[in-house]
Design a protein around this motif. Structure first.
Motif, PDB file in Angstrom:
ATOM      1  N   MET A   1       0.779  -1.280   0.086  1.00 31.68           N
ATOM      2  CA  MET A   1      -0.061   0.175   0.106  1.00 31.68           C
ATOM      3  C   MET A   1       0.875   1.343   0.011  1.00 31.68           C
ATOM      4  O   MET A   1       0.580   2.306  -0.841  1.00 31.68           O
ATOM      5  N   LEU A   2       1.874   1.230   0.654  1.00 29.46           N
ATOM      6  CA  LEU A   2       2.807   2.401   0.708  1.00 29.46           C
ATOM      7  C   LEU A   2       3.405   2.651  -0.668  1.00 29.46           C
ATOM      8  O   LEU A   2       3.379   3.960  -1.275  1.00 29.46           O
ATOM      9  N   LYS A   3       3.694   1.759  -1.442  1.00 32.97           N
ATOM     10  CA  LYS A   3       4.141   1.744  -2.786  1.00 32.97           C
ATOM     11  C   LYS A   3       2.883   2.323  -3.742  1.00 32.97           C
ATOM     12  O   LYS A   3       3.215   3.069  -4.523  1.00 32.97           O
ATOM     13  N   ARG A   4       1.630   1.724  -3.712  1.00 30.58           N
ATOM     14  CA  ARG A   4       0.487   2.179  -4.142  1.00 30.58           C
ATOM     15  C   ARG A   4       0.241   3.546  -3.989  1.00 30.58           C
ATOM     16  O   ARG A   4      -0.351   4.213  -4.989  1.00 30.58           O
ATOM     17  N   GLN A   5       0.240   3.935  -2.966  1.00 31.06           N
ATOM     18  CA  GLN A   5       0.133   5.376  -2.606  1.00 31.06           C
ATOM     19  C   GLN A   5       1.241   6.557  -2.890  1.00 31.06           C
ATOM     20  O   GLN A   5       0.895   7.619  -2.905  1.00 31.06           O
ATOM     21  N   GLY A   6       2.145   5.937  -3.522  1.00 35.08           N
ATOM     22  CA  GLY A   6       3.495   6.797  -3.734  1.00 35.08           C
ATOM     23  C   GLY A   6       3.996   7.486  -2.674  1.00 35.08           C
ATOM     24  O   GLY A   6       5.052   8.228  -2.693  1.00 35.08           O
ATOM     25  N   VAL A   7       3.929   6.666  -1.536  1.00 34.83           N
ATOM     26  CA  VAL A   7       4.701   7.139  -0.225  1.00 34.83           C
ATOM     27  C   VAL A   7       6.119   7.015  -0.325  1.00 34.83           C
ATOM     28  O   VAL A   7       7.039   7.660   0.080  1.00 34.83           O
ATOM     29  N   ILE A   8       6.459   5.772  -0.929  1.00 31.16           N
ATOM     30  CA  ILE A   8       7.774   5.028  -0.985  1.00 31.16           C
ATOM     31  C   ILE A   8       7.870   4.703  -2.547  1.00 31.16           C
ATOM     32  O   ILE A   8       7.194   4.217  -3.046  1.00 31.16           O
TER      33      ILE A   8
END
Length: 301
Positions: A1-8
């Motif tokens: 989810m972190l990658k999907r949200q563009g957070v990391i």
């Protein structure tokens, strides 16, 4: 989810391409990236490159407030006295991932720690190296989206597991232990000159593991699936046998209200660890330790 949200964005050394300079690629990310996860195990501590070079540089950048170092304790080891022992580790209380009955829950805590670190970076306005965590490639300073609605995160309900679920989990665990032994024996051979590990799958429910030193067998084990006539568990025997009427340790599948796990009979620990819930990796490491502990103590089998 972190990658999907563009957070990391993420990077690890398995992403180094053919022809690239390995050390240069690693150094580049160790010197640029903002969140550095130390995947801590005895192997990590034993690795001169990981410990003396990568970790040392990561800690320098952490103390300079150029990066955030998060120790992730994967397996039980003596990590508290390491330079990163002063840092708050994950999962909670530094309990190794392999010791959690539900490994997904342990890894969720790791993900939450990364999310918090990313939020700190975003709120610091990380536009310069002097900021707590500047903004190199590993983490984008993107505000973390708030939940659409207010709700509790306490939503897990009790589950019921059928006998089919238990049988399937036992079969999957046996296959996991077999792969674990095969890979561990191969790595043991690579790291220890004079020693050779040999793995042999006898049938769908039994395998042999042997360690040779200078051509002499110094450790042997049989791991097999029991049946209703003796023990319907995953059993361990010192030595090699096709028989199914003895064991030195046995694992059985149990369930609580949330997940399936494994319990040992506690024969190895004289019953002291009989009620300890084991994940598949925890079970595999228990049996692997039974094979190699005598060699690590210099006594052989």
């Amino acid at each position: 989810m972190l990658k999907r949200q563009g957070v990391i964005d993420t990077w690890h050394d398995r992403r180094i391409g053919p022809g690239e300079n390995i050390h240069a690629a690693i150094d580049d990310h160790i010197n640029r990236d903002q969140i550095i996860l130390l995947l801590v195990s005895a192997d990590f501590i034993a690795s001169d490159y990981c410990y003396d070079i990568e970790m040392k540089r990561a800690m320098e950048r952490h103390h300079a407030k150029e990066a955030r170092v998060i120790p992730v304790i994967l397996r039980a080891c003596d990590w508290n006295n390491a330079p990163f022992g002063e840092l708050m580790a994950v999962p909670k209380d530094g309990i190794p991932v392999t010791r959690w009955p539900d490994i997904d829950e342990a890894l969720l805590q790791v993900a939450k720690a990364v999310r918090i670190a990313a939020a700190d970076i975003a709120s610091s306005g990380a536009s310069s190296p002097a900021a707590l965590h500047s903004a190199p490639a590993a983490v984008r300073s993107v505000p973390i989206a708030a939940p659409a609605v207010a709700r509790s995160s306490n939503l897990r309900l009790a589950k019921t597991f059928t006998q089919r679920d238990r049988d399937q989990f036992q079969l999957e665990t046996f296959e996991f232990i077999a792969r674990y032994f095969e890979n561990s024996l191969s790595e043991l051979t690579a790291r220890n000159p004079g020693f050779e590990g040999n793995f042999r799958k006898v049938d769908a429910g039994r395998f042999f593991a042997t360690i040779y030193k200078e051509g002499k067998d110094v450790a042997r084990a049989t791991i097999y699936l029991g049946d209703d006539s003796f023990s319907k568990g995953i059993n361990y025997i010192h030595g090699q046998t096709t028989g199914s009427n003895s064991m030195n340790e046995s694992l059985r599948v149990e369930a609580d209200e949330h997940s399936l796990h494994l319990l040992s009979m506690g024969m190895r620990s004289l019953g002291l660890e009989r009620d300890k819930k084991l994940s598949q990796e925890g079970a595999a490491e228990l049996y692997w330790s039974m094979l190699v502990d005598p060699l690590q103590q210099g006594s052989g089998w």
